[in-house]
Design a protein around this motif. Structure first.
Motif, PDB file in Angstrom:
ATOM      1  N   ALA A 231     106.019  29.625  40.730  1.00 56.36           N
ATOM      2  CA  ALA A 231     105.320  30.861  40.366  1.00 56.36           C
ATOM      3  C   ALA A 231     103.911  30.548  39.870  1.00 56.36           C
ATOM      4  N   ASP A 232     102.928  31.261  40.394  1.00 59.43           N
ATOM      5  CA  ASP A 232     101.561  31.195  39.886  1.00 59.43           C
ATOM      6  C   ASP A 232     101.202  32.454  39.113  1.00 59.43           C
ATOM      7  N   ALA A 233     102.187  33.282  38.828  1.00 61.34           N
ATOM      8  CA  ALA A 233     101.988  34.481  38.018  1.00 61.34           C
ATOM      9  C   ALA A 233     103.264  34.749  37.242  1.00 61.34           C
ATOM     10  N   VAL A 234     103.130  34.985  35.950  1.00 59.23           N
ATOM     11  CA  VAL A 234     104.262  35.291  35.079  1.00 59.23           C
ATOM     12  C   VAL A 234     103.949  36.618  34.402  1.00 59.23           C
ATOM     13  N   CYS A 235     104.615  37.678  34.866  1.00 62.41           N
ATOM     14  CA  CYS A 235     104.286  39.024  34.405  1.00 62.41           C
ATOM     15  C   CYS A 235     105.548  39.760  33.971  1.00 62.41           C
ATOM     16  N   TYR A 236     105.352  40.897  33.320  1.00 63.13           N
ATOM     17  CA  TYR A 236     106.441  41.629  32.690  1.00 63.13           C
ATOM     18  C   TYR A 236     106.377  43.109  33.036  1.00 63.13           C
ATOM     19  N   PHE A 237     107.533  43.749  32.968  1.00 60.37           N
ATOM     20  CA  PHE A 237     107.578  45.175  32.754  1.00 60.37           C
ATOM     21  C   PHE A 237     108.060  45.351  31.311  1.00 60.37           C
ATOM     22  N   GLN A 238     107.255  45.833  30.472  1.00 61.18           N
ATOM     23  CA  GLN A 238     105.881  46.240  30.619  1.00 61.18           C
ATOM     24  C   GLN A 238     105.111  45.724  29.424  1.00 61.18           C
ATOM     25  N   TRP A 239     103.813  46.118  29.292  1.00 64.46           N
ATOM     26  CA  TRP A 239     103.014  45.607  28.182  1.00 64.46           C
ATOM     27  C   TRP A 239     103.517  46.145  26.838  1.00 64.46           C
ATOM     28  N   ARG A 240     103.480  47.446  26.662  1.00 66.42           N
ATOM     29  CA  ARG A 240     103.894  48.029  25.378  1.00 66.42           C
ATOM     30  C   ARG A 240     105.173  48.836  25.595  1.00 66.42           C
ATOM     31  N   GLN A 241     106.165  48.597  24.768  1.00 63.73           N
ATOM     32  CA  GLN A 241     107.454  49.274  24.910  1.00 63.73           C
ATOM     33  C   GLN A 241     107.288  50.781  24.714  1.00 63.73           C
ATOM     34  N   SER A 242     107.853  51.552  25.633  1.00 63.02           N
ATOM     35  CA  SER A 242     107.685  53.005  25.615  1.00 63.02           C
ATOM     36  C   SER A 242     108.406  53.630  24.417  1.00 63.02           C
ATOM     37  N   ARG A 243     107.882  54.755  23.951  1.00 57.94           N
ATOM     38  CA  ARG A 243     108.543  55.527  22.897  1.00 57.94           C
ATOM     39  C   ARG A 243     109.316  56.703  23.464  1.00 57.94           C
ATOM     40  N   GLN A 244     109.017  57.056  24.721  1.00 56.31           N
ATOM     41  CA  GLN A 244     109.709  58.162  25.372  1.00 56.31           C
ATOM     42  C   GLN A 244     110.085  57.747  26.783  1.00 56.31           C
ATOM     43  N   GLY A 245     110.927  58.572  27.406  1.00 57.88           N
ATOM     44  CA  GLY A 245     111.278  58.318  28.792  1.00 57.88           C
ATOM     45  C   GLY A 245     112.537  57.497  28.938  1.00 57.88           C
ATOM     46  N   ALA A 246     112.959  57.346  30.186  1.00 59.95           N
ATOM     47  CA  ALA A 246     114.247  56.726  30.485  1.00 59.95           C
ATOM     48  C   ALA A 246     114.314  55.258  30.100  1.00 59.95           C
TER      49      ALA A 246
END
Length: 656
Positions: free
Chosen positions: A338-353
């Motif tokens: 891997a040449d990229a290490v990424c996430y879902f997501q940056w800031r944890q949501s306060r609303q939504g599923a």
């Protein structure tokens, strides 16, 4: 020459993830950027789920907020992977155009209110998707923050509705040309299914009993192709505006619904989302399999588009990652290409599923353990990035996998529902992983000449071209090891005479395959020196087979569980893990393949990437690892001689 991941990484490991700032007040954005810079974030993905924000009503564009974000990212040295937002259409599209909504096999509409609620065959959906993509590409093509395009997200939509039915018929006409050819391929003489008109053909909707397996197989092929058409349509739009920038769309790991070999050939960058269960004792191996598969599809460096910094929200019980595990699994991905290490997501949501799905910044905020570990990882990746990015090491062993074979073998009328191809793949890959034997994946029609050993855990369906390829590989000196239920059917899911292709039977030294003997859950079969699980077969070998391991007792007593003829091996059961590991390690050694490092403690993984040796401790206790010679350890910037100590979930990256 098409652009590559290197055009986006520029000698670094990309680090960041999905950024969804539309969920937050704009006053939050400067704070996000401060935390990103502190954590070494150099890439964010914008716009994945932003269609309703960008186009709140038909034809009206709202780009101002995205303009400000693009500028903000550029001012702070953070590159943008800009997404087309077409995976989640706004509610107005389904309300005004019901033809854009997919239907399941029972005819039920999948309504808006979730995501992926689009029909891949809908001309209306495709028109609106192209329009928003065109406007995004035109507006941001010259923006200095833009480094890559991300098309849609996790393509996974099935559609059995009327528009999909019409598209399916067009696809079948192109594939077969005539109804006679289709009726032959589908075996419609069975159960009086012969078609006298193209208009009579439907997707496999609800039926009284079993579906026609060839119809289902073609529908899966069709679905993969229709989704790929959606991808390439948007890709071609952004490529026209930015031919110098790479384009990707993220796979789900070992996903059933896409022919990922074909898809990978259409991508500039192959990327994947990966969420192993932190409570799974084999989570690291499952991750390693996905890494190896994705690297093989990319034929080099690849992108980890999504992972979780902590818990997910979709398991029955969602456990966080213990301290250090996120760092360990991230470095495992880098070790395997891997040449990229990424996430879902940056800031944890306060609303939504997905408000309980973790983010790089959790609900605990800057002082939370999750962010602090992300910060450490980002700074470490920045340190080693220039020495690892772009490097690629090929393996000497290949595991063969094909989605068409998987689709055909998964039909509801099969011999055993206990046989699940991903489980079989994982079992064989695990045997190599635990033996520290590097592994690629390949399609059965690929050039296999560079490999010393090729493994076929299971390929129920094999084309004539694939069979000829395997025969040529062995004839030219390669070692082939095949598992059970291989070569049973042709490309139309027509069982080959004898229950296995005659050329393969000759190759393995099988005179007659009399019967398949699937095993009940938990049932085993005794073999000489080990126990088999899941499956067994009544095989009569050719006289003079070089080596056999017999079944012991029961109906198959004395018949071969393992059969060898020259450099071709056939394994008619699934040996228990220790036995499979010993067997494959022995065969690999005879083929001239050696482990990355000998004498490793239990739970330690060793992987070479280019000139670097990665040591990964998957255990909770510190271990000492012998490493002959003197090395520079990059993470600690120290010199080590003869031995490296790895702490709990510890990582070392060595350069000799």
């Amino acid at each position: 020459m098409k652009p590559t991941l290197a055009d986006a990484t520029r000698g670094r490991v990309l680090f960041g993830g999905d950024y969804n700032p539309e969920q937050w007040p704009e006053e939050t954005w400067p704070e996000d950027v401060r935390l990103m810079r502190d954590a070494g974030v150099n890439s964010v993905t914008l716009g994945v789920f932003s269609w309703a924000k960008l186009e709140p009503e038909p034809g009206r564009r709202e780009f101002g907020w995205l303009d400000r974000l693009m500028d903000l990212m550029h001012e702070n040295g953070i590159g943008v992977v800009l997404a087309t937002p077409t995976c989640s259409p706004p509610p107005w599209l389904g309300r005004l155009h019901p033809d854009t909504l997919p239907r399941d096999a029972d005819g039920r509409i999948e309504w808006w209110g979730g995501r992926q609620h689009f029909s891949h065959s809908s001309a209306t959906y495709r028109r609106y998707a192209a329009a928003i993509t065109e406007d995004l590409a035109a507006r941001y093509a010259a923006h200095p923050a833009l480094t890559m395009w991300h098309i849609n997200n996790e393509y996974c939509t099935f559609d059995h509705g009327d528009e999909a039915a019409a598209a399916f018929r067009r696809w079948l006409r192109e594939r077969y040309g005539t109804l006679d050819a289709l009726n032959s391929a589908w075996g419609t003489a069975f159960w009086s299914q012969g078609y006298d008109t193209w208009d009579g053909i439907l997707p496999p909707r609800r039926v009284h009993y079993l579906h026609n397996p060839a119809q289902v197989l073609d529908f899966r092929r069709f679905t993969s192709d229709m989704l790929l058409e959606c991808y390439t349509a948007e890709r071609d739009i952004v490529r026209r505006h930015t031919p110098h920038l790479p384009v990707t769309s993220n796979f789900m790991p070992l996903w059933f619904g896409q022919d990922a070999w074909r898809w990978a050939a259409e991508e500039d960058v192959v990327s994947v989302d990966l969420y192993p269960d932190p409570r799974d004792p084999l989570g690291a191996q499952r991750g390693a399999l996905v890494h190896d598969l994705t690297r093989s599809q990319a034929r080099g460096p690849w992108m980890l588009m999504e992972q979780a910094a902590g818990p997910v929200n979709w398991r029955g019980v969602n456990h966080p990652k213990p301290r250090g595990l996120n760092r360990l699994w991230s470095f495992q991905a880098v070790a395997r290409g891997a040449d990229a290490v990424c996430y879902f997501q940056w800031r944890q949501s306060r609303q939504g599923a997905e408000k309980f799905h973790s983010g790089m910044v959790s609900h605990a905020g800057e002082q939370g353990r999750t962010y602090q570990e992300v910060r450490q990882l980002g700074n470490e990746l920045a340190r080693i990035g220039p020495q690892v990015a772009g490097r690629h090491s090929g393996a000497e062993i290949a595991i063969l996998h094909d989605w068409h074979s998987w689709w055909a073998g998964a039909h509801e009328g099969r011999l055993s529902t206990e046989v699940d191809l991903p489980d079989v793949l994982h079992a064989w890959h695990r045997a190599l992983w635990e033996s520290h034997l590097g592994t690629d994946f390949a399609h059965p029609e690929h050039d296999l000449s560079r490999y010393k050993c090729v493994l076929v855990p299971q390929l129920y369906l094999l084309t004539d071209t694939a069979i000829a390829n395997l025969l040529a590989y062995v004839r030219d000196g390669g070692t082939l090891v095949s598992g059970f239920l291989t070569g049973v059917a042709d490309e139309d899911d027509r069982v080959r005479p004898g229950g296995m292709d005659a050329r393969l039977r000759e190759l393995f030294g099988i005179r007659t395959l009399h019967e398949w003997w699937p095993l009940e859950p938990g049932e085993t079969v005794e073999c000489d020196g080990f126990r088999g699980t899941l499956w067994s077969e009544e095989i009569e070998p050719e006289p003079g087979a070089a080596e056999t391991v017999p079944y012991k007792g029961g109906e198959l007593d004395g018949l071969p569980a393992v059969l060898r003829r020259g450099r071709a091996w056939y394994v008619s059961t699934l040996p228990e893990p220790d036995a499979l590991r010993a067997l494959l390690a022995r065969i690999a050694a005879e083929a001239g393949v050696r482990p990355v490092l000998d004498g490793l403690p239990a739970g330690v993984e060793a992987v070479r990437r280019g000139e670097l040796l990665f040591l990964l401790n998957h255990g909770r206790e510190p271990v000492a690892v012998e490493v002959p010679g003197t090395h520079h350890e990059l993470l600690g910037d120290t010199t080590v001689t003869g031995e490296v100590t790895l702490g709990r979930y510890g990582v070392a990256v060595l350069r000799s």
